[in-house]
Every structure is written in C-alpha cells, then in structure tokens.
Scaffold this active site. Structure first.
Site, mmCIF file in Angstrom:
data_model
loop_
_atom_site.group_PDB
_atom_site.id
_atom_site.type_symbol
_atom_site.label_atom_id
_atom_site.label_comp_id
_atom_site.label_asym_id
_atom_site.label_seq_id
_atom_site.Cartn_x
_atom_site.Cartn_y
_atom_site.Cartn_z
ATOM 1 N N SER A 157 0.873 -1.182 0.000
ATOM 2 C CA SER A 157 0.000 0.000 0.000
ATOM 3 C C SER A 157 0.907 1.228 0.000
ATOM 4 O O SER A 157 1.555 1.497 1.003
ATOM 5 C CB SER A 157 -0.873 0.025 1.254
ATOM 6 O OG SER A 157 -1.547 -1.187 1.413
ATOM 7 N N LYS B 262 -7.290 1.634 -2.294
ATOM 8 C CA LYS B 262 -6.805 1.194 -0.976
ATOM 9 C C LYS B 262 -6.902 2.332 0.051
ATOM 10 O O LYS B 262 -7.244 2.100 1.215
ATOM 11 C CB LYS B 262 -5.366 0.703 -1.101
ATOM 12 C CG LYS B 262 -4.699 0.301 0.192
ATOM 13 C CD LYS B 262 -5.318 -0.922 0.844
ATOM 14 C CE LYS B 262 -4.646 -1.212 2.187
ATOM 15 N NZ LYS B 262 -5.215 -2.343 2.893
ATOM 16 N N LYS C 129 0.743 5.559 8.252
ATOM 17 C CA LYS C 129 1.344 5.706 6.920
ATOM 18 C C LYS C 129 0.263 5.821 5.835
ATOM 19 O O LYS C 129 0.299 6.705 4.978
ATOM 20 C CB LYS C 129 2.258 4.491 6.690
ATOM 21 C CG LYS C 129 2.871 4.336 5.333
ATOM 22 C CD LYS C 129 2.088 3.448 4.391
ATOM 23 C CE LYS C 129 1.938 2.018 4.824
ATOM 24 N NZ LYS C 129 1.277 1.170 3.817
HETATM 25 P P1 NAD Z 1 5.873 -5.822 7.354
HETATM 26 O O1 NAD Z 1 6.611 -4.661 7.894
HETATM 27 O O2 NAD Z 1 5.500 -6.942 8.269
HETATM 28 O O3 NAD Z 1 6.706 -6.455 6.124
HETATM 29 C C1 NAD Z 1 7.456 -5.722 5.190
HETATM 30 C C2 NAD Z 1 8.714 -6.506 4.853
HETATM 31 O O4 NAD Z 1 9.458 -5.778 3.856
HETATM 32 C C3 NAD Z 1 9.642 -6.689 6.051
HETATM 33 O O5 NAD Z 1 9.900 -8.061 6.264
HETATM 34 C C4 NAD Z 1 10.913 -5.923 5.652
HETATM 35 O O6 NAD Z 1 12.095 -6.539 6.135
HETATM 36 C C5 NAD Z 1 10.846 -5.963 4.141
HETATM 37 N N1 NAD Z 1 11.603 -4.884 3.471
HETATM 38 C C6 NAD Z 1 11.623 -3.557 3.777
HETATM 39 N N2 NAD Z 1 12.397 -2.869 2.901
HETATM 40 C C7 NAD Z 1 12.847 -3.780 2.009
HETATM 41 C C8 NAD Z 1 13.671 -3.682 0.831
HETATM 42 N N3 NAD Z 1 14.168 -2.505 0.416
HETATM 43 N N4 NAD Z 1 13.946 -4.814 0.133
HETATM 44 C C9 NAD Z 1 13.440 -6.019 0.548
HETATM 45 N N5 NAD Z 1 12.672 -6.176 1.653
HETATM 46 C C10 NAD Z 1 12.372 -5.066 2.369
HETATM 47 O O7 NAD Z 1 4.576 -5.229 6.669
HETATM 48 P P2 NAD Z 1 3.218 -6.004 6.297
HETATM 49 O O8 NAD Z 1 2.277 -5.922 7.445
HETATM 50 O O9 NAD Z 1 3.541 -7.327 5.697
HETATM 51 O O10 NAD Z 1 2.645 -5.003 5.186
HETATM 52 C C11 NAD Z 1 3.181 -4.938 3.872
HETATM 53 C C12 NAD Z 1 2.307 -4.006 3.044
HETATM 54 O O11 NAD Z 1 0.977 -4.530 2.997
HETATM 55 C C13 NAD Z 1 2.220 -2.583 3.626
HETATM 56 O O12 NAD Z 1 2.180 -1.652 2.603
HETATM 57 C C14 NAD Z 1 0.900 -2.638 4.394
HETATM 58 O O13 NAD Z 1 0.326 -1.348 4.526
HETATM 59 C C15 NAD Z 1 0.067 -3.553 3.499
HETATM 60 N N6 NAD Z 1 -1.015 -4.270 4.191
HETATM 61 C C16 NAD Z 1 -0.807 -4.818 5.413
HETATM 62 C C17 NAD Z 1 -1.869 -5.478 6.057
HETATM 63 C C18 NAD Z 1 -1.704 -6.100 7.431
HETATM 64 O O14 NAD Z 1 -2.721 -6.467 8.043
HETATM 65 N N7 NAD Z 1 -0.492 -6.251 7.941
HETATM 66 C C19 NAD Z 1 -3.126 -5.567 5.440
HETATM 67 C C20 NAD Z 1 -3.287 -5.015 4.167
HETATM 68 C C21 NAD Z 1 -2.220 -4.364 3.552
#
Ligand code: NAD
Length: 307
Positions: free
Chosen positions: A94, A169, A237
């Site tokens: 997102s 979103k 965010k």
């Molecule tokens: P998270 O922080 O758990 O996971 C993100 C991952 O990206 C981490 O493991 C981090 O190490 C990795 N990362 C960061 N920078 C990087 C890079 N440059 N190269 C490679 N890896 C890198 O986040 P999440 O909860 O999995 O959310 C991911 C996305 O999905 C976000 O945009 C969030 O808003 C969206 N989202 C999350 C949820 C939820 O319930 N958690 C629901 C819908 C949407």
C-alpha cells in the site's frame, strides 16, 4: 512460470507460501527477515532484489511504503537492474498513488510493465488466500497475472489506470480506521454505562451497525489482544498518504484528519506497534481522565490567572 517475491513480513510471508502451495517456482528476498521456512517449502532464496528479478518473469513486491518500493525497484541492486524487457512487476504494497505512477514510468523505460495491486483483509486472509485485491494499470498485464492473484485473494478487481489500485486502498483505509473508531467509541460508552460489551456485540452484529470490522476487531478488543495484524504505524502511513493525496486534489477529509490524530496519540504512547484495534485504548483513556487532562492544560492555567 517463475515468480519473484520481495518483502516477507506479516503479509508477504503467507502470500509467498500460498504461491508455493499452488505449485509456482518462487525466488524470494527480504532485506531484513529470515527466509529459511520458505526455502524449506521449496523457494529459492536470493541475496538481492536484482537477483530476484534476474530469475523471474513476474515479480511481486509486498513492502511497507513508497520509499521501500522505490529503493527495492529503482535503487542499487534493485529489481530494475536485474529485470528483462517484458517482465511484469506487481506491487501489492500500500503506497502513495503518485509514487506508483512515478515508479511505473521509471520501469517502463526498460520494458518492464508495472501494475499496482494493494490488498485488504489482513494477515488472516493472507494466510487463507482470500484477500480482496484492487488493481490499477495495464489491462493485458493484469489479465496475464490474474491466475496468480487468484491464488492470493478471493477477488482481484481492475479499478483503473496505474495508481488507481492505491487510490482504492486509501478509500478502504479511511473507512476501516473510522469504522474501528466508531465501534471503539460506542463500545466504551456502553461499557461505562454498565452494559456488558459482549451482549452489545451479540445484540447488534446482525443489524445495520454490524460490519466486517466489528466482527474482526471486537473479539480482539474484548480479549485485550492487540497483537498485530495491522500495526497502528502502518495505518498512520496509509492515512498520511490519504491526506497528501486528498490535499493535492483540493479535497477536504476532516474525518481522516481526526482519526489520524487519534492514531498519533497512540503512537506517542508507544502503541505504534500494536494492532489498529488498539484505537479502543484511546477512548478508554479519555473516559478515565478528562478532568485531570483539562485542569492541567496551559490554556486553563492562563484562564485561571486572568480571573
Ligand atoms: P511488514 O513490515 O511486516 O513487512 C514488510 C517486509 O518488507 C519486512 O519483512 C521488511 O524486512 C521488508 N523490506 C523492507 N524494505 C525492504 C527492501 N528494500 N527490500 C526487501 N525487503 C524489504 O509489513 P506487512 O504488514 O507485511 O505489510 C506490507 C504491506 O501490505 C504494507 O504496505 C501494508 O500497509 C500492506 N497491508 C498490510 C496489512 C496487514 O494487516 N499487515 C493488510 C493489508 C495491507
């Protein structure tokens, strides 16, 4: 088909597992998180975003926000360094709609087609493979990755040009945040008035006030379980992206601004890593301490000194 998966956090890890279960050949990478469990399930671990791209026809990114997607795709040893012409990049993070448009334009120069495909549903639906996926961008690219998206979600709906997925979103995130706030406000009031909140839930969940948010978040709230799920800092965010997008379009979003400040207050209280259902804690505190807060405010002190 060889698929690359970048970003193995709360959402990306179960999504990658579902693609392995569906039989896809997967190359995975995360800058910080371990990959052993995915390797044990048959994935190949890469050492950079560039290496993922070199092995993949379709690359999925599931990263926190615009700066991380920009870095992973356009930065040093990034996706663009390893990708070939014809590669499809599906960003499921997102991020700001304007950032999606900018990254799409940058990768186009190398013949890479990017679509934005953020999701709703959170960790439980990521595990079940029943996410709601909202897609913006090239229709042909969407059609060719749709079978992959269908392994991750129960719906994948094309909503418009690149960036439209993330606009959708943002709308989703405004509605979810305000819905949790409304549920929290109402349930704290009912509790303070001496009515059992569980009985309130059972009485109203089948009526007009019932919602997916209420069904998902009230059990967590009643258990005092704020383990994420979706972290407050990630919702901040998203709402920042919503405020920026709305203001750039000259659209006022007063309710979004209001719930943003509630989330900021929780973050200041070191609750940023909690699930967004912890919005209820803001209301619980307000009910306990309004006189205390008011009597010590600088404005009241000034008012008193004038009398
Ligand atoms: P998270 O922080 O758990 O996971 C993100 C991952 O990206 C981490 O493991 C981090 O190490 C990795 N990362 C960061 N920078 C990087 C890079 N440059 N190269 C490679 N890896 C890198 O986040 P999440 O909860 O999995 O959310 C991911 C996305 O999905 C976000 O945009 C969030 O808003 C969206 N989202 C999350 C949820 C939820 O319930 N958690 C629901 C819908 C949407």
């Amino acid at each position: 088909m060889n698929i690359g998966f970048i970003g193995l956090g709360i959402m990306g890890r179960p999504m990658a597992k579902n693609l392995l279960k569906a039989g896809y050949a997967l190359t995975v990478y995360d800058k910080f998180a371990a990959m052993d469990d995915l390797v044990a399930l048959g994935a190949k671990a890469a050492t950079s975003n560039k290496e993922v791209a070199a092995h993949s026809e379709v690359i999925i990114t599931m990263l926190p926000n615009s700066p991380q997607v920009r870095e992973a795709v356009l930065g040093a040893d990034g996706v663009l360094d390893g990708a070939r012409s014809g590669t499809i990049l599906v960003d499921m993070s997102s991020i700001a709609p304007a950032a999606a448009q900018e990254i799409c334009a940058a990768v186009k120069a190398k013949g890479v087609v990017m679509i934005d495909a953020p999701v709703s549903g959170g960790e439980p639906k990521a595990i079940e493979g029943t996410l709601a996926i909202m897609v913006g961008g090239d229709v042909k690219a969407f059609a060719s990755v749709k079978p992959i998206l269908e392994k991750l979600g129960s719906s994948a709906v094309h909503v418009g040009e690149i960036g439209a997925g993330n606009v959708t979103k943002l709308a989703n995130q405004i509605i979810v945040a305000l819905n949790i706030a409304a549920v929290s406000e109402a349930f704290v009031l009912a509790t303070k008035a001496g009515v059992n909140p569980e009985a309130v839930f059972n009485a109203i969940k089948g009526g007009l006030a019932g919602s997916t948010v209420m069904n998902a978040k009230i059990p967590m709230i009643l258990d005092g379980n704020f383990k994420p799920g979706f972290r407050i800092e990630l919702h901040i965010k998203d709402l920042q992206n919503a405020l920026d997008t709305a203001h750039a379009l000259n659209v006022p979003v007063p309710l979004t601004a209001n719930i943003m400040e509630t989330l900021q207050a929780l973050k200041c209280d070191e609750m940023g890593a909690n699930d967004h259902s912890a919005i209820v804690r803001y209301y619980e505190r307000c009910f306990r301490t309004p006189t205390f807060t008011w009597s010590r405010s600088p404005m009241v002190a000034r008012e008193r000194s004038r009398r």
